[in-house]
Every structure is written in C-alpha cells, then in structure tokens.
Design an enzyme around this catalytic site. Structure first.
Site, mmCIF file in Angstrom:
data_model
loop_
_atom_site.group_PDB
_atom_site.id
_atom_site.type_symbol
_atom_site.label_atom_id
_atom_site.label_comp_id
_atom_site.label_asym_id
_atom_site.label_seq_id
_atom_site.Cartn_x
_atom_site.Cartn_y
_atom_site.Cartn_z
ATOM 1 C CB SER A 70 -17.166 20.352 38.107
ATOM 2 O OG SER A 70 -16.031 20.370 38.940
ATOM 3 C CB THR A 106 -6.572 20.459 28.864
ATOM 4 O OG1 THR A 106 -6.291 19.210 28.219
ATOM 5 C CG2 THR A 106 -5.520 20.735 29.924
ATOM 6 C CD GLU A 107 -7.139 26.192 28.879
ATOM 7 O OE1 GLU A 107 -7.443 26.980 29.785
ATOM 8 O OE2 GLU A 107 -5.951 25.928 28.571
ATOM 9 C CB SER A 108 -13.403 22.307 31.066
ATOM 10 O OG SER A 108 -13.865 23.137 30.024
ATOM 11 C CG ASN A 117 -18.442 16.714 40.620
ATOM 12 O OD1 ASN A 117 -18.751 15.547 40.818
ATOM 13 N ND2 ASN A 117 -18.278 17.225 39.418
ATOM 14 C CG HIS A 166 -14.888 20.927 44.981
ATOM 15 N ND1 HIS A 166 -15.342 19.804 45.657
ATOM 16 C CD2 HIS A 166 -14.818 20.579 43.674
ATOM 17 C CE1 HIS A 166 -15.515 18.820 44.798
ATOM 18 N NE2 HIS A 166 -15.209 19.261 43.592
#
Length: 302
Positions: A95, A263-265, A111, A109
C-alpha cells in the site's frame, strides 16, 4: 498453482523496487524501515520517507498477516462460512501514498493485495488513483492512458470496468465530489473460465510495476514548476478532503483496524498537514477549474 508465499514474496520485492525508484527521483529523501509484528501472526515492513526534495511524506507499506477471521471481518467482507468453524485468514499486499511538497505535484495512491481464507476462498484486489491539487487535463489523460495500456495487455474490459469502479469508490458522497481524477479499482478478482489464478496475478503484477515509471515521470515534469502562496493554501484544503475520504470511506482503513492492524501503518496515508475552512467558496481560476473536474464518468483519454 501459485502459492500465497509466492505472492507475498513478490509484493515484498515490489516494495523494494518502488522505494529505490522514488529515492532516485527525489534525490534527497531516503526511506526508513520500520518492521512490525501482527498480534495474531505475521507482520510487515513500513517504509517512510520524510522531507525529501520533492516529497514531504511518502509511505510504502508491505504486510503479510494471518490469524483467525473475526465475525466482524467476515461480515464486512460479506463472506459466509460454517458457524461451527472459525476460518483463518491470510492477507498480503503493498500500500502506497505519496504527499509532495509542491502543490504542482499530484498525490498518488496505490494498493495491490491478496486475501485468502483457510476454506479455499481467495481473491486479489487493488487500485491506483491520482489526486492532483490542480488538475492538468493533459497529464490526466496521460495517466489514464498508462493504466489502460497495463490493463489492455490482460483484458480489454479491465480498464473501462475498473475505471468506472474507481469513479464510484474514490468518491466523497458528503462532498458530492471525487477524490481526484480517479484511476482504476478492482476487488474480489479471481480465476474464472477464461483466466487462471496465475493470469490474474500477472495482471496485478502489471499494475504494481506501472507505479514507479508513472509517478517518477509526474514528479519529474512538475517538481520545478513555480507556485504561489495561494496554491499552497489550496493544497492544504485538498489534503483535508483526502483525509476525509481515508477516515470515513476507505475500506482498507476499516479492514486494517478491524483485524487489529498496526495503527501507525494504517494511518500512514495521512498528509503531514492539512486544513479545513468553514463554508469555503472556490475562487476564480485554478480552484474553480479543478472543482469542475472532480466528477464521475469523465472520459480522460478521448
């Protein structure tokens, strides 16, 4: 038959290839690697570039996670299973979100992903879309032509179908506008009477491999363009719209949080700064011209 390990290994190689290409074009920024483990099994590598020459913040995430599939996840995915058995899941993919410093360089973006349940259910999904702060019709046409070329090598129906899907997906209903100029989006793609699992994976690989040459070209042709403070102010407002979509509508964000993801990712896609102005009215010129093009079903190529 291609295995989930083969797919996951290729995704990890894609992450490395893209980071190398972006670093080279940026000329200053370097990706820092943060390895992490998933609570139920597996893990990933988050690679983040900050304060480069062109990119203010860029993230390229790889993940390969597994575990029991909670009911909430199965309901979200609309997967029916035997109530007496709790299937396990395996999910892997790459991603990417890139936020440039200059308002003249677009946000991008991508993914590409693979999902599998222990009961044999599987599918591929993904998408790539472009969010220019100021829309350039010629560049929009070029971007969509590159995606069409990648799709056409595998199926002539892919681009028109997946382009329409992207128009519907990358859309903010509460704003009645698209996130940008769209691109392609696909989900639950798997083998059928005309294509094997290997054929579908080759298509996903084509989309993944298109990212670096497409975005480095857009970085190159836009990074030296002059801009004024009004363009920067507009950039922050458009970043605000990006945040709204990712937090309210994006399925990937919801999937990550529902499966106990890091969460950070998951929130890597957020821009470093953004702005919201109450009841903002578009100004004449590039603001109104861009706003007019934030619509579904625009034929960017013809």
């Amino acid at each position: 038959m291609i295995s989930k390990e083969n797919i996951s290994n290729w995704f990890q190689e894609l992450q490395s290839d893209i980071c190398n290409a972006i670093e080279k074009e940026d000329g200053k920024g370097e990706f820092k690697t943060d390895e992490w483990q998933h609570t139920s099994g597996g893990g990933g590598k988050s690679r983040l570039l900050s304060n480069g020459a062109v990119l203010e913040k860029a993230g390229v995430n790889f993940s390969a996670v597994k575990g029991e599939a909670p009911k909430s996840l199965l309901n979200t995915l609309e997967v029916e299973v035997d109530d007496e058995q709790t299937p396990t899941f395996f999910a892997t993919g790459v991603s990417i979100v890139m936020h440039p410093k200059s308002p003249m360089v677009p946000i991008i973006h991508m993914n590409v992903r693979y999902f599998e349940l222990s009961n044999g259910t599987y599918w591929f999904g993904g998408g790539i879309d472009l969010t220019p702060h100021i829309i350039d019709k010629e560049q929009a046409s070029w971007f969509h032509q590159q995606l069409k070329n990648a799709c056409d090598r595998h199926d002539l129906d892919y681009y028109p179908n997946f382009k329409s899907w992207a128009d519907e997906y990358f859309y903010l209903p509460h704003r009645n506008e698209t996130r940008g100029i769209g691109g392609i989006f696909f989900d639950r793609l798997k083998e059928d009477s005309n294509k094997s699992k290997e054929d579908v994976f080759k298509f996903v690989q084509s989309i993944g491999e298109s990212f670096a040459p497409v975005y480095t070209h857009l970085m190159q042709i836009n990074k030296e363009k002059l801009f004024e403070e009004k363009h920067k102010a507009w950039q922050l407002l458009r970043r605000g719209r990006y945040v709204e979509f990712n937090l309210v509508w994006d399925r990937g964000t919801k999937f990550g949080l529902q499966t106990g993801g890091r969460t950070e990712s998951i929130l890597m896609s957020m821009p470093p700064t953004a702005n919201w102005a109450y009841n903002y009215q578009h100004q004449e010129g590039f603001e109104k011209e861009t706003a007019k093009l934030l619509k579904k079903n625009i034929d960017w190529i013809n």
